[in-house]
Structures are given as structure tokens and as C-alpha cells.
Design a protein around this motif. Structure first.
Motif, short mmCIF file in Angstrom:
data_model
loop_
_atom_site.label_atom_id
_atom_site.label_comp_id
_atom_site.label_asym_id
_atom_site.label_seq_id
_atom_site.Cartn_x
_atom_site.Cartn_y
_atom_site.Cartn_z
N LYS A 47 0.83 -1.21 0.00
CA LYS A 47 0.00 0.00 0.00
C LYS A 47 0.86 1.26 0.00
O LYS A 47 0.47 2.29 -0.54
CB LYS A 47 -0.92 0.02 1.21
CG LYS A 47 -0.19 0.08 2.55
CD LYS A 47 -1.13 0.17 3.73
CE LYS A 47 -0.34 0.25 5.04
NZ LYS A 47 -1.22 0.39 6.21
N GLU A 48 2.07 1.15 0.59
CA GLU A 48 2.97 2.30 0.67
C GLU A 48 3.55 2.68 -0.69
O GLU A 48 4.12 3.75 -0.85
CB GLU A 48 4.10 2.02 1.65
CG GLU A 48 3.67 1.78 3.08
CD GLU A 48 3.24 0.36 3.36
OE1 GLU A 48 2.83 0.07 4.50
OE2 GLU A 48 3.32 -0.49 2.44
N MET A 49 3.41 1.78 -1.67
CA MET A 49 3.94 2.04 -3.01
C MET A 49 2.89 2.58 -3.97
O MET A 49 3.18 2.83 -5.14
CB MET A 49 4.57 0.77 -3.58
CG MET A 49 5.83 0.33 -2.86
SD MET A 49 7.15 1.57 -2.91
CE MET A 49 7.52 1.59 -4.67
N ILE A 58 5.19 6.31 0.31
CA ILE A 58 6.31 6.14 1.24
C ILE A 58 7.43 7.14 0.96
O ILE A 58 8.12 7.59 1.88
CB ILE A 58 6.85 4.69 1.18
CG1 ILE A 58 7.88 4.43 2.27
CG2 ILE A 58 7.42 4.37 -0.19
CD1 ILE A 58 7.32 4.41 3.66
N GLN A 59 7.61 7.55 -0.28
CA GLN A 59 8.67 8.50 -0.59
C GLN A 59 8.37 9.87 0.00
O GLN A 59 9.27 10.56 0.51
CB GLN A 59 8.88 8.62 -2.10
CG GLN A 59 10.06 9.51 -2.47
CD GLN A 59 10.37 9.51 -3.96
OE1 GLN A 59 10.07 8.54 -4.66
NE2 GLN A 59 10.96 10.58 -4.46
N LEU A 152 3.80 7.06 10.77
CA LEU A 152 2.93 6.08 10.13
C LEU A 152 2.80 6.44 8.65
O LEU A 152 2.41 7.57 8.32
CB LEU A 152 1.57 6.05 10.80
CG LEU A 152 1.56 5.73 12.30
CD1 LEU A 152 0.14 5.48 12.79
CD2 LEU A 152 2.46 4.55 12.64
N PRO A 153 3.12 5.50 7.75
CA PRO A 153 3.19 5.85 6.32
C PRO A 153 1.85 5.98 5.63
O PRO A 153 1.80 6.35 4.46
CB PRO A 153 4.01 4.69 5.74
CG PRO A 153 3.73 3.55 6.66
CD PRO A 153 3.57 4.14 8.03
N ASP A 154 0.75 5.68 6.33
CA ASP A 154 -0.58 5.89 5.73
C ASP A 154 -0.91 7.36 5.59
O ASP A 154 -1.75 7.74 4.76
CB ASP A 154 -1.67 5.26 6.61
CG ASP A 154 -1.68 3.75 6.52
OD1 ASP A 154 -1.00 3.20 5.65
OD2 ASP A 154 -2.37 3.12 7.34
N VAL A 155 -0.29 8.19 6.42
CA VAL A 155 -0.69 9.59 6.54
C VAL A 155 0.37 10.51 5.91
O VAL A 155 1.55 10.41 6.24
CB VAL A 155 -0.89 9.97 8.02
CG1 VAL A 155 -1.23 11.46 8.15
CG2 VAL A 155 -1.97 9.12 8.65
N LEU A 156 -0.06 11.38 5.02
CA LEU A 156 0.80 12.43 4.50
C LEU A 156 0.56 13.70 5.30
O LEU A 156 -0.59 14.10 5.51
CB LEU A 156 0.51 12.70 3.02
CG LEU A 156 0.87 11.60 2.02
CD1 LEU A 156 0.65 12.10 0.59
CD2 LEU A 156 2.30 11.13 2.19
N VAL A 157 1.63 14.32 5.75
CA VAL A 157 1.54 15.60 6.46
C VAL A 157 2.03 16.68 5.49
O VAL A 157 3.21 16.75 5.16
CB VAL A 157 2.37 15.59 7.75
CG1 VAL A 157 2.31 16.95 8.43
CG2 VAL A 157 1.86 14.51 8.70
#
Length: 318
Positions: A47-49, A58-59, A152-157
Motif C-alpha cells: 500500500k505504501e507504493m 512512502i517517498q 505512520l506511512p498511511d498519513v501524508l503531512v
């Protein structure tokens, strides 16, 4: 240490407490989960990709950490997540091919995915025993005497328009106080039942500030919520959290919960809620993912203009 201070910006020495402390330059990214919220997209790829415009989620998260001064990225991963490790590894054949074809701009983009002074370290979580267990898997790399961040990589800040990103601000708060920090975001009062909501004893921090935490209430009824500040998946923690995690029994879902260990830490040492200034996008949810594409796509240096034209065209068809 000098590198991390420079990345976060200079501070007045008068604000540094008279005590020993260690700047946070390590981050743990738990990426071992199956991503069931993203199915069927995450059935065959992590999912991170899944991409936001032209790069995987993820990047963006790794770049957020690097911008905040982090130099050691610890991926807590699973055997099915090799694509993540490969993304941050060097691809000699591809780079040689791009160079031979004169595609220098694209080559430079690939080489800049991870700056030369940043280390990507992978450790395996052998069983899906919860977020707390995933963080505990990083213990041999971090150690019990070093503070670290958890992202947590689900969330973009989204730090658009900010001079320094929110993660850097939260890490500075840890550096000043030596107290663990949980990043929180204001959410509409009527939606608090969807989140973990912090209790700061009625003292609501202003954006960019923190307040002592009295507790966290998971998905409270609207009428019983102690605030409208939600935990969003960014933490600054002392290494002393590891012994607490090791002793934390399984909780909700029969998994080792990070929040249970943080509650023990709060009772022993105190924990603060640090209120962010930017905006988050929950890319583990389809609508959050689509919103992230809208936000990042509209201002993209290469595709932004064309994307805005597409949006205007489809808006005109409604």
C-alpha cells in the motif's frame, strides 16, 4: 548532530534546558501491514507504493523525515514488501540505461530519492502483532538510550507554505523539554468519533505548541470527547519506550498497542500533545488518497498546470 540542527534551523540557546539531551535523528516507519483498507489496490503491491502523482506515498513520508533532520530511516517491514526496499536502493542497470540515453534529468530524480547522507535500514516484523510490536522490532537498531520518531506511512503531512515542516517543529519540542510528543490535528467536532482524541485538561495548544497530555480517548462519542484534537500518526519518543513495549500485554485486537505503552510512559514521565500547523491526508482511505492527489497534483511543478486544466474541464461537465 550538527547536521540535524542545521536542517531544523537555528534556535536561541536560552531556550535549551540545562540538561543532557540528544537530538532526534532516527525515525521508525512501520510498513509491514497488509493494507487491507486499500484492497484491492494493495493485493499485489505494498500500500505504501501506491502513487500520489509521480511518486509512492512512502517517498513523501521519507522526504518529510529527511527535511526534519532525520538521517537514519528504519523500515519495519515484511517479506512481501521488497518493493519498498528496492525503491530506496540503487538500481545500477536502470541508471546506466538512463545515462546512456541522455535522460539526465530523470536520472537525477532517481539519484535524489535518498540523499547521500541518509541511511535506509530494514528490519523484519515476523508476525503481525500490532503497531507496538512493529516499533519494538526497531529496538536493536535504535537502542534504549536514544530518542526517535515514529511516522505512520498511511498519513501524508502536508507542509505547503510552512518555512519548516511540522515534524521538525515537534522534534524541536522534544529537544527542548525531553518529553515525548504526539502530533495532533484539529478535526471537526462532529467527526471526533472517528479518531483517537487527546485530553489536554481543557488547555488547547495553539498551532506549533504543545500541552501536557492527560490521556487519549479512542473514538469517543461526540458529546463525551475531551477535545477535537486527533492523533495523526507522528510521534517523538524516548528510547525508554522500548522496555515498556516489551512488557506491554496484548490489548485491543489481541495486538501490542503503542498507545498502551505511551499511556504507561505518560504516567511515569509525562507526554505532550503537539498541535500541527499543516494538513493531513489519510492515504489508507480511498477518499483521503484522492484528496491527496488533488492537493499535490494541483501544485506539481511539472504536471500542475495540466492537472488544473483537467479539473476545470471535469468541473464544467457537472
Amino acid at each position: 548532530m550538527t547536521r540535524a540542527i542545521a536542517a531544523r534551523g537555528e534556535r536561541d540557546d536560552d531556550h535549551i534546558p540545562d540538561k543532557d539531551f540528544t537530538m532526534i535523528n532516527k525515525a521508525v516507519l512501520p510498513v509491514a501491514g497488509f493494507g487491507t483498507r486499500c484492497l484491492p489496490a494493495s493485493k499485489a503491491i505494498p500500500k505504501e507504493m501506491i502513487t500520489i502523482v509521480d511518486r509512492p506515498v512512502i517517498q513523501y513520508v521519507v522526504q518529510e523525515a529527511v527535511a526534519a533532520g532525520i538521517r537514519d530511516i528504519v523500515l519495519v517491514t515484511h517479506g512481501s514488501k521488497g518493493a519498498i526496499e528496492n525503491h530506496f536502493d540503487k538500481h545500477f542497470e536502470l541508471e546506466a540505461s538512463l545515462e546512456a540515453k541522455g535522460k539526465h534529468e530523470l536520472l537525477e530524480e532517481l539519484r535524489s530519492i535518498v540523499p547521500g547522507d541518509v541511511n535506509i535500514i530494514s528490519v523484519r516484523q515476523s508476525e503481525p502483532l500490532g503497531l507496538g510490536h512493529a516499533v519494538l522490532c526497531a529496538r536493536p537498531v535504535i537502542g534504549d538510550d536514544q530518542p526517535f520518531a515514529v511516522l505512520l506511512p498511511d498519513v501524508l503531512v502536508d507542509d505547503d507554505g510552512l518555512e519548516r515542516n511540522d515534524l521538525a517543529g515537534m522534534l524541536d519540542a522534544f529537544d527542548r523539554t525531553g518529553r515525548a510528543q504526539l502530533m495532533v490535528e484539529e478535526v471537526p467536532r462532529e467527526l471526533v468519533y472517528k479518531y483517537g482524541i487527546v485530553d489536554t485538561g481543557g488547555e488547547i495548544p495553539a498551532p506549533g505548541e504543545s500541552r501536557p497530555l492527560s490521556g487519549v480517548v479512542e473514538k469517543p462519542p461526540v458529546a463525551q470527547a475531551p477535545s477535537n484534537l486527533a492523533v495523526i500518526g507522528r510521534y517523538a519518543l524516548p528510547g525508554s519506550i522500548f522496555p515498556l513495549l516489551a512488557e506491554t500485554p496484548p490489548g485491543a485486537g489481541n495486538e501490542i498497542q503503542l498507545t498502551d505503552a505511551i499511556e504507561t510512559l505518560r504516567r511515569q514521565q509525562g507526554v505532550d500533545a503537539w498541535r500541527m500547523r499543516g494538513k493531513t491526508y489519510d492515504c489508507g482511505h480511498q477518499l483521503g488518497y484522492l484528496e491527496a492527489i488533488l492537493a499535490y497534483g494541483r501544485r506539481h511543478a511539472r504536471y500542475g498546470e495540466g492537472f488544473r486544466e483537467l479539473l476545470a474541464r471535469y468541473a464544467g461537465e457537472e
